[in-house]
Motif scaffolding. Structure first.
Motif, mmCIF file in Angstrom:
data_model
loop_
_atom_site.group_PDB
_atom_site.id
_atom_site.type_symbol
_atom_site.label_atom_id
_atom_site.label_comp_id
_atom_site.label_asym_id
_atom_site.label_seq_id
_atom_site.Cartn_x
_atom_site.Cartn_y
_atom_site.Cartn_z
ATOM 1 N N LEU A 3 0.831 -1.207 0.000
ATOM 2 C CA LEU A 3 0.000 0.000 0.000
ATOM 3 C C LEU A 3 0.862 1.252 0.000
ATOM 4 O O LEU A 3 0.579 2.207 -0.727
ATOM 5 N N ARG A 4 1.919 1.257 0.789
ATOM 6 C CA ARG A 4 2.813 2.410 0.857
ATOM 7 C C ARG A 4 3.436 2.683 -0.514
ATOM 8 O O ARG A 4 3.488 3.825 -0.976
ATOM 9 N N GLN A 5 3.880 1.625 -1.193
ATOM 10 C CA GLN A 5 4.492 1.795 -2.514
ATOM 11 C C GLN A 5 3.463 2.248 -3.543
ATOM 12 O O GLN A 5 3.753 3.098 -4.389
ATOM 13 N N TRP A 6 2.255 1.699 -3.473
ATOM 14 C CA TRP A 6 1.209 2.120 -4.404
ATOM 15 C C TRP A 6 0.906 3.609 -4.238
ATOM 16 O O TRP A 6 0.795 4.336 -5.212
ATOM 17 N N PHE A 7 0.782 4.047 -2.987
ATOM 18 C CA PHE A 7 0.440 5.444 -2.703
ATOM 19 C C PHE A 7 1.547 6.379 -3.169
ATOM 20 O O PHE A 7 1.287 7.374 -3.851
ATOM 21 N N GLY A 8 2.779 6.076 -2.814
ATOM 22 C CA GLY A 8 3.905 6.904 -3.245
ATOM 23 C C GLY A 8 3.791 8.365 -2.855
ATOM 24 O O GLY A 8 4.353 9.222 -3.522
ATOM 25 N N HIS A 9 3.026 8.659 -1.819
ATOM 26 C CA HIS A 9 2.806 10.034 -1.343
ATOM 27 C C HIS A 9 2.241 10.943 -2.433
ATOM 28 O O HIS A 9 2.521 12.126 -2.473
ATOM 29 N N ASP A 10 1.428 10.358 -3.318
ATOM 30 C CA ASP A 10 0.785 11.105 -4.398
ATOM 31 C C ASP A 10 -0.555 11.645 -3.889
ATOM 32 O O ASP A 10 -1.488 10.872 -3.659
ATOM 33 N N PRO A 11 -0.666 12.975 -3.704
ATOM 34 C CA PRO A 11 -1.915 13.551 -3.186
ATOM 35 C C PRO A 11 -3.150 13.174 -4.013
ATOM 36 O O PRO A 11 -4.251 13.102 -3.473
ATOM 37 N N LYS B 91 -3.894 10.346 -5.041
ATOM 38 C CA LYS B 91 -4.349 9.030 -4.588
ATOM 39 C C LYS B 91 -4.808 9.048 -3.127
ATOM 40 O O LYS B 91 -5.136 8.001 -2.565
ATOM 41 N N TRP B 92 -4.835 10.220 -2.495
ATOM 42 C CA TRP B 92 -5.086 10.323 -1.063
ATOM 43 C C TRP B 92 -6.400 9.694 -0.632
ATOM 44 O O TRP B 92 -6.443 8.920 0.319
ATOM 45 N N GLN B 93 -7.492 9.998 -1.305
ATOM 46 C CA GLN B 93 -8.807 9.468 -0.895
ATOM 47 C C GLN B 93 -8.826 7.947 -0.968
ATOM 48 O O GLN B 93 -9.292 7.287 -0.041
ATOM 49 N N GLU B 94 -8.318 7.393 -2.046
ATOM 50 C CA GLU B 94 -8.284 5.937 -2.200
ATOM 51 C C GLU B 94 -7.323 5.312 -1.190
ATOM 52 O O GLU B 94 -7.602 4.252 -0.634
ATOM 53 N N PHE B 95 -6.201 5.983 -0.936
ATOM 54 C CA PHE B 95 -5.256 5.491 0.071
ATOM 55 C C PHE B 95 -5.924 5.384 1.427
ATOM 56 O O PHE B 95 -5.779 4.373 2.120
ATOM 57 N N GLN B 96 -6.656 6.426 1.814
ATOM 58 C CA GLN B 96 -7.342 6.412 3.118
ATOM 59 C C GLN B 96 -8.273 5.212 3.234
ATOM 60 O O GLN B 96 -8.272 4.512 4.256
ATOM 61 N N ALA B 97 -9.052 4.967 2.198
ATOM 62 C CA ALA B 97 -9.999 3.845 2.221
ATOM 63 C C ALA B 97 -9.263 2.515 2.317
ATOM 64 O O ALA B 97 -9.638 1.636 3.110
ATOM 65 N N ARG B 98 -8.199 2.359 1.539
ATOM 66 C CA ARG B 98 -7.441 1.099 1.569
ATOM 67 C C ARG B 98 -6.737 0.906 2.915
ATOM 68 O O ARG B 98 -6.692 -0.209 3.438
ATOM 69 N N TYR B 99 -6.205 1.978 3.452
ATOM 70 C CA TYR B 99 -5.509 1.882 4.736
ATOM 71 C C TYR B 99 -6.488 1.569 5.864
ATOM 72 O O TYR B 99 -6.208 0.727 6.721
ATOM 73 N N GLU B 100 -7.641 2.207 5.863
ATOM 74 C CA GLU B 100 -8.657 1.903 6.872
ATOM 75 C C GLU B 100 -9.088 0.438 6.778
ATOM 76 O O GLU B 100 -9.318 -0.207 7.792
#
Length: 117
Positions: A50-58, A60-69
């Motif tokens: 998940l961290r690599q997918w996100f790559g700190h790309d703003p 992708k923030w909304q999708e990152f939040q959902a996946r992380y939760e």
């Protein structure tokens, strides 16, 4: 007491209370004595994938939040254990990311806050 958030590279303060590193990797270039970390909660950090997918790309923030939760929901024991360790103490979640507006620490912090009784 609200749970604080702070970048690992910012100077520690006595007002931080319990300093909890919520990254899976140790912050680059920071020694353990400098960091003043009380607990390293690797288990609640985002998975490497998940961290690599996100790559700190703003973007992708909304999708990152959902996946992380979702990851945290499947790892509820670690989240509950961390909440118990914090109890009613002053606590600050420590993270290494440069972007304070798009960090997983915001997500885990929010979950821990909602767990308060």
């Amino acid at each position: 007491m609200p749970i604080g958030l702070k970048r690992a590279y910012d100077p520690p303060a006595s007002s931080d209370g319990l300093r909890i590193l919520v990254d899976r990797l140790w912050p680059r270039g920071l020694s353990k004595p400098e960091a003043h970390i009380d607990i390293w909660a690797k288990d609640v950090a985002p998975s490497p994938a998940l961290r690599q997918w996100f790559g700190h790309d703003p973007a992708k923030w909304q999708e990152f939040q959902a996946r992380y939760e979702s990851e945290l929901a499947h790892n509820n024991e670690a989240v509950v254990a961390l909440r118990r360790l914090i109890g009613d103490k002053v606590a600050t979640l420590i993270y290494a990311a440069r972007d304070a507006e798009h960090t997983h620490a915001l997500v885990i912090g929010g979950i821990l806050e909602r767990m308060r009784v």
